[in-house]
Design a protein around this motif. Structure first.
Motif, mmCIF file in Angstrom:
data_model
loop_
_atom_site.group_PDB
_atom_site.id
_atom_site.type_symbol
_atom_site.label_atom_id
_atom_site.label_comp_id
_atom_site.label_asym_id
_atom_site.label_seq_id
_atom_site.Cartn_x
_atom_site.Cartn_y
_atom_site.Cartn_z
ATOM 1 N N LYS A 110 -38.486 41.292 -27.138
ATOM 2 C CA LYS A 110 -37.906 39.990 -27.442
ATOM 3 C C LYS A 110 -38.944 38.899 -27.191
ATOM 4 O O LYS A 110 -39.709 38.974 -26.232
ATOM 5 N N PRO A 122 -38.722 32.886 -24.379
ATOM 6 C CA PRO A 122 -38.187 31.576 -24.761
ATOM 7 C C PRO A 122 -39.182 30.464 -24.468
ATOM 8 O O PRO A 122 -40.038 30.579 -23.588
ATOM 9 N N PRO A 150 -35.645 31.067 -29.062
ATOM 10 C CA PRO A 150 -34.812 30.789 -27.891
ATOM 11 C C PRO A 150 -35.433 29.722 -26.989
ATOM 12 O O PRO A 150 -36.651 29.598 -26.896
ATOM 13 N N VAL A 210 -34.978 27.793 -23.041
ATOM 14 C CA VAL A 210 -34.389 27.595 -21.716
ATOM 15 C C VAL A 210 -34.619 26.140 -21.350
ATOM 16 O O VAL A 210 -35.752 25.649 -21.394
ATOM 17 N N PRO A 262 -27.522 26.521 -30.892
ATOM 18 C CA PRO A 262 -27.440 27.948 -30.564
ATOM 19 C C PRO A 262 -28.727 28.524 -30.003
ATOM 20 O O PRO A 262 -28.715 29.632 -29.456
ATOM 21 N N ASN A 263 -29.846 27.801 -30.122
ATOM 22 C CA ASN A 263 -31.108 28.307 -29.595
ATOM 23 C C ASN A 263 -31.211 28.164 -28.081
ATOM 24 O O ASN A 263 -32.037 28.828 -27.451
ATOM 25 N N LYS A 309 -30.399 29.073 -24.673
ATOM 26 C CA LYS A 309 -29.813 30.283 -24.101
ATOM 27 C C LYS A 309 -29.448 30.142 -22.631
ATOM 28 O O LYS A 309 -28.667 30.941 -22.105
ATOM 29 N N ALA A 310 -30.021 29.151 -21.943
ATOM 30 C CA ALA A 310 -29.706 28.958 -20.528
ATOM 31 C C ALA A 310 -30.002 27.521 -20.140
ATOM 32 O O ALA A 310 -30.901 26.881 -20.688
ATOM 33 N N ILE A 329 -22.825 27.962 -22.221
ATOM 34 C CA ILE A 329 -24.190 28.451 -22.028
ATOM 35 C C ILE A 329 -24.364 28.857 -20.569
ATOM 36 O O ILE A 329 -23.989 28.095 -19.669
#
Length: 244
Positions: free
Chosen positions: A15, A18, A74, A76, A95-96, A98-99, A189
């Motif tokens: 993956k 981010p 992604p 953060v 939506p990108n 992630k945290a 999130i």
């Protein structure tokens, strides 16, 4: 040699890392993240610390949302102090992201204000008497007074380091104190929170309350309000955890 691309990373089964975006709060600028950036960059993360305009909750959040929209892959998103308000609003609908990571930060719910959260529990030592007010064309900026800055903002830094922060502080428009926050991104999130136990600006009790409400993975450190400076290792570790 062919440069590695996002597609080649995906093809290899790994993956992509981010992008980490760090958002400063009021009375500070992005240089407060310097040590955290060094630690995360050394691990191969792309780290960006854009300016926070500090003009108003709605406009600051819109500015960051537009910035995030230019990034692919992604993300953060981490915020310190008032930066937590901005990330809570700016990430909604993206939506990108992630945290979310809150570093001694406000994590507001819909309708919350900075002033209300700061004073919900006893312990804050930042009041009107600790601020210098300077009008500008669009409003009034607040600066933490020199005599109070280290005690309130950076009690675990050396006097010279705190003096430098005071000299270079970026003020926030006082309208941000009473502006209601919108629907928080932390509802959808995953969130992480670093509580600074010796914070004189946002009481630790308020930080714990906000972290619990957001169901955030929470760690605590012995730190003043500028935990990302005095506890840069712990800050970077929590952001890494979010990034994984």
């Amino acid at each position: 040699m062919v440069a590695t691309t996002g597609s080649s990373v995906a093809a290899s089964g790994r993956k992509p890392k981010p992008t980490i975006v760090l958002v400063h709060g009021a009375f500070a600028d992005a240089t407060g993240w310097a040590d955290v950036i060094k630690r995360l960059s050394g691990d191969g993360y792309t780290v960006i610390a854009p300016p926070n305009p500090l003009r108003g909750v709605a406009s600051d959040s819109a500015y960051l949302a537009d910035f995030l929209a230019t990034l692919t892959g992604p993300i953060v998103l981490a915020g310190h102090s008032y930066g937590g308000v901005v990330i809570s609003n700016a990430a909604t609908g993206n939506p990108n992201v992630k945290a979310l990571v809150y570093i001694a930060a406000f994590a507001p719910d819909a309708g919350d204000t900075v002033y209300g959260l700061q004073n919900q529990f006893p312990g804050t030592e930042l009041h009107e008497a600790q601020l210098d007010f300077r009008p500008w064309d669009g409003g009034v900026d607040g600066y933490v007074k020199r005599a109070d800055f280290r005690r309130v903002f950076a009690g675990d830094l050396s006097p010279s380091a705190a003096e430098l922060l005071w000299s270079t502080q970026r003020p926030g428009d006082v309208s941000t104190l009473q502006a209601a926050s919108g629907e928080p991104a932390w509802r959808g999130i995953p969130s992480y929170y670093l509580v600074a136990r010796e914070d004189k600006l946002i009481p630790a009790a308020a930080q714990r309350f906000m972290a619990a409400r957001a169901r955030a993975h929470t760690v605590e450190v012995k730190a003043s309000h500028v935990a990302m400076i005095s506890q840069s290792r712990a800050t970077a570790d929590l952001i890494r955890k979010a990034a994984r």
